[in-house]
Structures are given as C-alpha cells and as structure tokens.
Design a protein around this motif. Structure first.
Motif, short mmCIF file in Angstrom:
data_model
loop_
_atom_site.label_atom_id
_atom_site.label_comp_id
_atom_site.label_asym_id
_atom_site.label_seq_id
_atom_site.Cartn_x
_atom_site.Cartn_y
_atom_site.Cartn_z
N TYR A 127 0.84 -1.21 0.00
CA TYR A 127 0.00 0.00 0.00
C TYR A 127 0.88 1.25 0.00
CZ TYR A 127 -3.65 3.34 1.38
OH TYR A 127 -4.50 4.41 1.42
N VAL A 128 1.88 1.27 0.89
CA VAL A 128 2.73 2.46 1.01
C VAL A 128 3.42 2.78 -0.31
CG1 VAL A 128 4.79 3.40 2.14
CG2 VAL A 128 3.06 2.20 3.49
N LYS A 129 3.84 1.76 -1.04
CA LYS A 129 4.50 1.97 -2.33
C LYS A 129 3.56 2.60 -3.36
CE LYS A 129 7.67 -1.91 -1.71
NZ LYS A 129 8.01 -3.29 -2.14
N ARG A 130 2.24 2.37 -3.19
CA ARG A 130 1.26 2.89 -4.15
C ARG A 130 0.63 4.21 -3.70
NH1 ARG A 130 -0.39 -2.91 -4.45
NH2 ARG A 130 -1.99 -2.46 -2.89
N MET A 131 1.03 4.75 -2.56
CA MET A 131 0.41 5.97 -2.05
C MET A 131 0.62 7.16 -2.98
SD MET A 131 1.21 5.69 2.06
CE MET A 131 0.78 7.40 2.37
N GLN B 33 0.09 11.97 0.00
CA GLN B 33 -0.81 11.25 0.91
C GLN B 33 -0.09 10.99 2.22
OE1 GLN B 33 -2.69 7.87 -0.88
NE2 GLN B 33 -3.31 6.98 1.09
N LYS B 34 -0.75 11.27 3.34
CA LYS B 34 -0.10 11.18 4.65
C LYS B 34 -0.62 10.03 5.50
CE LYS B 34 0.62 16.19 4.82
NZ LYS B 34 0.31 17.44 5.57
N ALA B 35 -1.60 9.28 5.00
CA ALA B 35 -2.19 8.22 5.83
C ALA B 35 -2.49 6.99 4.99
CB ALA B 35 -3.46 8.72 6.51
N ILE B 36 -2.53 5.85 5.67
CA ILE B 36 -3.02 4.60 5.08
C ILE B 36 -4.50 4.51 5.43
CG2 ILE B 36 -2.87 2.09 5.13
CD1 ILE B 36 0.08 2.40 5.93
N TYR B 37 -5.37 4.52 4.44
CA TYR B 37 -6.80 4.53 4.68
C TYR B 37 -7.36 3.11 4.68
CZ TYR B 37 -6.65 9.56 3.82
OH TYR B 37 -6.37 10.89 3.90
N TYR B 38 -8.30 2.87 5.58
CA TYR B 38 -8.91 1.54 5.66
C TYR B 38 -10.38 1.66 6.02
CZ TYR B 38 -8.72 1.84 10.79
OH TYR B 38 -8.89 2.23 12.09
N LEU B 39 -11.11 0.58 5.75
CA LEU B 39 -12.53 0.51 6.08
C LEU B 39 -12.84 -0.90 6.55
CD1 LEU B 39 -15.45 1.64 6.08
CD2 LEU B 39 -15.64 0.85 3.71
N VAL B 40 -13.49 -1.00 7.70
CA VAL B 40 -13.94 -2.30 8.21
C VAL B 40 -15.40 -2.49 7.79
CG1 VAL B 40 -14.31 -3.73 10.26
CG2 VAL B 40 -12.38 -2.14 10.18
N ASN C 86 -9.84 8.20 -6.75
CA ASN C 86 -8.92 7.08 -7.03
C ASN C 86 -7.87 6.92 -5.93
OD1 ASN C 86 -8.13 4.88 -8.60
ND2 ASN C 86 -6.56 6.07 -9.65
N VAL C 87 -8.30 7.03 -4.68
CA VAL C 87 -7.42 6.84 -3.52
C VAL C 87 -7.64 5.43 -2.98
CG1 VAL C 87 -6.83 7.63 -1.21
CG2 VAL C 87 -7.47 9.28 -2.96
N ASP D 41 -2.83 14.90 -2.44
CA ASP D 41 -2.59 15.91 -3.47
C ASP D 41 -2.18 15.22 -4.76
OD1 ASP D 41 -2.43 18.33 -4.63
OD2 ASP D 41 -0.86 19.13 -3.34
N GLY D 42 -2.17 15.98 -5.83
CA GLY D 42 -1.83 15.44 -7.14
C GLY D 42 -2.75 16.04 -8.17
N ALA D 43 -2.62 15.61 -9.39
CA ALA D 43 -3.39 16.19 -10.48
C ALA D 43 -4.88 16.00 -10.27
CB ALA D 43 -2.95 15.56 -11.80
N ASP D 44 -5.29 14.80 -9.86
CA ASP D 44 -6.72 14.54 -9.68
C ASP D 44 -7.30 15.42 -8.60
OD1 ASP D 44 -6.50 12.67 -11.62
OD2 ASP D 44 -6.40 10.95 -10.24
N ALA D 45 -6.58 15.52 -7.46
CA ALA D 45 -7.11 16.29 -6.34
C ALA D 45 -7.19 17.77 -6.70
CB ALA D 45 -6.23 16.08 -5.10
N ASP D 46 -6.15 18.27 -7.39
CA ASP D 46 -6.15 19.68 -7.76
C ASP D 46 -7.28 19.98 -8.73
OD1 ASP D 46 -2.51 19.93 -7.78
OD2 ASP D 46 -3.99 20.11 -6.16
N ALA D 47 -7.51 19.05 -9.66
CA ALA D 47 -8.58 19.26 -10.63
C ALA D 47 -9.93 19.27 -9.95
CB ALA D 47 -8.53 18.16 -11.69
N ASP D 48 -10.09 18.35 -8.99
CA ASP D 48 -11.36 18.31 -8.26
C ASP D 48 -11.59 19.60 -7.50
OD1 ASP D 48 -11.90 15.79 -9.16
OD2 ASP D 48 -11.05 14.79 -7.39
N ALA D 49 -10.53 20.12 -6.89
CA ALA D 49 -10.69 21.35 -6.11
C ALA D 49 -11.07 22.51 -7.01
CB ALA D 49 -9.38 21.66 -5.38
N ALA D 50 -10.43 22.60 -8.19
CA ALA D 50 -10.75 23.69 -9.11
C ALA D 50 -12.16 23.56 -9.64
CB ALA D 50 -9.74 23.69 -10.27
#
Length: 534
Positions: free
Chosen positions: A296-300, A304-311, A331-332, A370-379
């Motif tokens: 997971y960390v290699k694909r962050m 990204q500052k956290a490893i996200y999970y859902l139970v 796409n996170v 952050d990244g291209a997707d996040a910046d585009a979404d914010a704009a």
C-alpha cells in the motif's frame, strides 16, 4: 555454594528420586576400567546405605556396566508395566544419544532432527507428527541453529490447520524446551509469545541448565533471551516466505492470520514486525487478492499522509459504503477489512513505519491527498471561490452563491446545517457540508466504533451507554439535501420527519443504530405522505 549447586542435575538427584516409587534400591556395577572388581550399593532410602564388594558367582554374574533394581512400593506397581515405562522414556528421554531397550525392542527410535543440518521431508513429517501429536503434514518447516549469543538448535513446524477455528479450547504452547537432548518442559510457556502457539517444534540449548526448575522457566532471564532470539528468527522466516512464495503464504495467512492479529493487539514489542506479516484486501486489487501494508505504502499518492482503511462485513458492502465514495472518485486506495477483530488490530497498530492508519469513517475531506486529480477536483468544485466557514455548523467546502444550480449556496448551506442541528438536537453535536460524498446525502464521522459498541452490548446489554450526539456531514449537491432546504420553509413538520430519517440513515450506514425498529413509525408516516396524492 555455587559449585555445590551446579552438581544438581548432573548426577545423583535424579537417581534419588527412585525412592519415591521404590522401598529398596540395589545398584550393582562392574567398571570397565577395573573389571576385576564388582560392587553393590543398596539402600531403603531411610538415610543409610550398604556398600559391599562382590565375589564368586555373584561377581561373575555381573557384566561390565551397571544394573539397577527397584523394589516398587505397593501403590507404584504401574511403573513395572511396559506401557508406563515406554511412555516415560518417549516423553523425557526419547532423544538421548544411546538406545533405550525394553527386552529386545528399542524404544527411542525417533531421531533428534534439530541436531542435524538437514533432513528429508519424510523424516520431517514423522518428527512433526511425533512432537505435535498430529496426523497431517507440515505446511512449513524451519530449522535454526546458532552458537552465539546462545547455543540454540531449533526445529519448527506449522501444520495445515489448527483446532481453535472449530471452537476448541485455546491451544497450549506448541514448542518443547530441551537441554542436551533431555526434555526440560514439554509445553514451554514463555519460550515463544502466546500468539505463536500455533508453531510446533523443539528448542534445544546447552546454555539451559538441567537443574532449572520447570516452574521457574517463565521467570528465567535465559529463557527470556531465548524468546527474543527465536521469535525474531521466526518472524523473519515468515517474512522471507511471503516474498519467496506469496501464494503459499497467503494460503497460510488465511488459516493462521488471526494469530498475527492477536499479536498486534497483545504484544507491543513485536507489533510493528508482525504488521509486516499481515495481509488484507484492497480497492486497488481484485477480489480475493491480498496485499501488505508495504504494498500500500508503495502505491500511495505523492502527498498522501495516511493509510486509509474501512472495516466492513464484505467487499461488496465496502465498495457500496458511503464513506468510500469520495475515495473512489479521487482514485485513492483503501484497505478493506472484514473481521470484527480488524477494528481492534488497526486501533492498536495506529501507524505503520511512521505512516498513520486512518479509518475513512473519520472526519476527512481528503485534504492530504494531493496530485493532479485532487487539484482538478478542487478547481472544478470551486473550493477556493466560496466563503469559508469556521464553525462546525458552517460549510467546509460549499459552492459559492452564484453556483447554486449544482448545489446549495454558502448561505443556504449554513442555514440548513444550523437548522438540522436544531431539528435533531438529541442525535447531533455538529453539522457541516462535505465534498467527499457523491451519491449519499449524509454521513456521520469520527464516531464510536460500531464493532466495539456491538461487543459491549453483547457482554453487558443492561449497561450499554446511550449513543452520544454525532457529527453529521451533508452533501450539498444531493437532491435530498437541496429539497430539504426548500421543504424546511414550505412544510417544517414534514422537513423535521425527513431530517430525523436522514440522520438515522447515516447511523445505519455507520452501524450505530442500536434498534432500527425505532424508526418504523416515522418511515410509515413518510410512506403515507409520499403516496398521499398518487
């Protein structure tokens, strides 16, 4: 004195234990160094003994060696039975360096494989079945030998399955402690951490004194050192196996993974090391495939500052969860965990290699991704154009006043949030808008663990605390929210009914609604109103 105490366990004390079962003991011996002389020692264990030198026929009848005769007490005659003697020999002296015979039969036929550098699969299987009292073949075999910092000869096995999954009692430790091939303790507590009780095998160390009291093993500093060395090697073995044969390791984890999860919760010393052995599903891999936290960390994402999970109970429910919507749209990657135990595992672990583990049910608008997707979404969302609010009841990322076609304006959003909190005061502590939702009108965030709440309700149903007021986040773009904003002016009583149902729906999605039957009356009223003019 120290010199005198070291004699214990070397000779004598074990022999004197024969008086526990015998009323008289006779020892006849002819030395190979002086074969002309034969001596007989005898005693009843009362504090005195008789020692004589034999001659004539008595001396001639004694070959080179020693003969011990025990006159058993009346209540100890079972020690003259072959089955009892065989059981004792196989348990305590099965691996001594010479044959033990009863009549013409050799009793100790199993080789001490841990003293060898290699052995065949057939020998490994036979030894595993002997030491573990098992009938299957070992899934893993691990041999470890070292002379520093301690002398250790160890051989470990992992079987195909374990009994605990069938509801059987908790397994006892599976590793025996030997010293110079003499058994010290069959199930050595403290030799391995409790979460490794599924590992079977032998640890032999010449550094362990033969006179160590079995009841003091757990308090022994030497055994603690053995524990540290051997546990580290076993963890490394599993890590190597996971890299060498991922499919085989994943099959092993499916069977024994909950022991590692137990270790994360119970063993702070090895917690981070065990975490590297965990395997979970992820939104980035296909159903049924597993990945590690390292994967997971290699694909962050770059920032990204956290490893996200859902139970969640299943992958299908995880993918359908409203909490996953925003992560899917950006796409996170999210780890999917399906066992109630996983909730406790993640809370105890808290981080992995310095990266925070964070449930996506927390109050998070993905501001750290952050990244291209996040910046585009914010704009695209006009996040920088609107009036930012500071209070819990104000919009965190709402549309500007001029963009009300796609969602509520800032002013309308703030007004609706304030009204919602007032309309359902007993269930809400704060209300704000969020951009993380796409198909869901509202969710509750930063809430109590649903798993923990269910567990407490099961353990003590009469003393379950009432659910505290929750933090509600609403999707200002959703049709339900937009129409609720209009309805609160046109028909406030109906709007309050809808608001109550909206909050209960969010609680259900979070697994926090203790009794869904409480909302049936409201649902029926809403159904009646929905069909009133049809």
């Amino acid at each position: 004195t120290r010199a005198a105490s070291s004699i214990i366990g070397q000779f004598g004390v074990g022999f004197y234990a024969s008086f526990m079962v015998a009323s008289r003991v006779v020892v006849t011996s002819r030395s190979m160094r002086d074969p002309e002389r034969v001596h007989r020692w005898s005693s009843s264990g009362s504090g005195s003994y008789e020692l004589v030198e034999l001659s004539g026929d008595e001396a001639a009848a004694q070959p080179i060696g020693t003969r011990i005769e025990l006159s058993l007490k009346s209540d100890c005659t079972q020690y003259a039975e072959r089955s009892t003697v065989e059981e004792i020999v196989r348990k305590y002296s099965n691996f001594v360096g010479f044959d033990v015979r009863i009549g013409n039969d050799t009793i100790n036929t199993i080789k001490p494989l841990w003293t060898e550098t290699r052995s065949s699969d057939a020998d490994n299987t036979a030894f595993y079945q002997f030491i573990a009292h098992a009938y299957d073949t070992p899934r893993f075999t691990f041999r470890y030998q070292t002379d520093a910092p301690l002398n250790i000869r160890a051989l470990f096995f992992v079987g195909q399955s374990h009994a605990e999954k069938f509801g059987m009692s908790r397994m006892e430790p599976g590793v025996a402690l030997y010293s110079r091939k003499v058994l010290i303790q069959q199930r050595a507590e403290g030799l391995l951490p409790d979460w490794l009780r599924f590992v079977k095998g032998v640890v032999d160390s010449e550094d362990v004194p033969l006179n160590i009291g079995r009841e003091h093993l757990q308090e022994s500093a030497l055994v603690a050192r053995l524990n540290n060395i051997v546990t580290k090697r076993i963890i490394r073995f599993f890590a190597d196996e996971a890299k060498r044969n991922p499919d085989q390791y994943n099959a092993f984890f499916a069977e024994f993974g909950h022991f590692f999860k137990e270790g994360v919760c119970a063993d702070a010393q090895w917690r981070q090391d065990i975490a590297k052995l965990l395997r979970v599903e992820s939104s980035a891999v296909d159903k049924g495939q597993l990945c590690s936290f390292d994967d997971y960390v290699k694909r962050m994402r770059p920032k990204q500052k956290a490893i996200y999970y859902l139970v969640a109970p299943s992958r299908e429910l995880a993918l359908a969860s409203p909490y996953y919507e925003g992560f899917a749209s950006k796409n996170v990657e999210v780890l999917f965990l399906y066992s109630p135990l996983d909730e406790f595992v993640m809370s105890h672990l808290a981080e992995f290699n310095g990266v925070e583990l964070r449930t996506i049910e927390a109050n998070d608008d993905l501001v750290d991704v952050d990244g291209a997707d996040a910046d585009a979404d914010a704009a695209r969302d006009g996040a920088a154009d609107g009036d930012k609010s500071d209070g819990d009841e104000k919009s965190s990322d709402a549309k500007s006043d001029g963009d009300s076609a796609a969602g509520l304006s800032d002013a309308d959003a703030r007004a609706l949030c304030a009204w919602l909190r007032a309309a359902v005061p007993d269930k809400l502590s704060s209300v704000k808008t969020t951009t993380r939702l796409t198909n869901t009108p509202a969710i509750v965030t930063d809430h109590q663990s649903a798993t923990y709440r269910r567990m407490m309700r099961t353990m003590d149903p009469d003393n379950v605390q009432a659910l505290p007021p929750q933090q509600l986040e609403v999707n200002a773009k959703h049709a339900v929210i937009r129409r609720l904003a209009e309805l609160r002016d046109a028909d406030e009583p109906l709007a309050k009914e809808v608001a109550g149902q909206l909050v209960d729906n969010a609680l259900i999605a979070a697994g926090l609604l203790d009794d869904p039957r409480t909302m049936l009356a409201r649902l029926n009223r809403l159904l009646e109103l929905a069909m009133k003019d049809k």
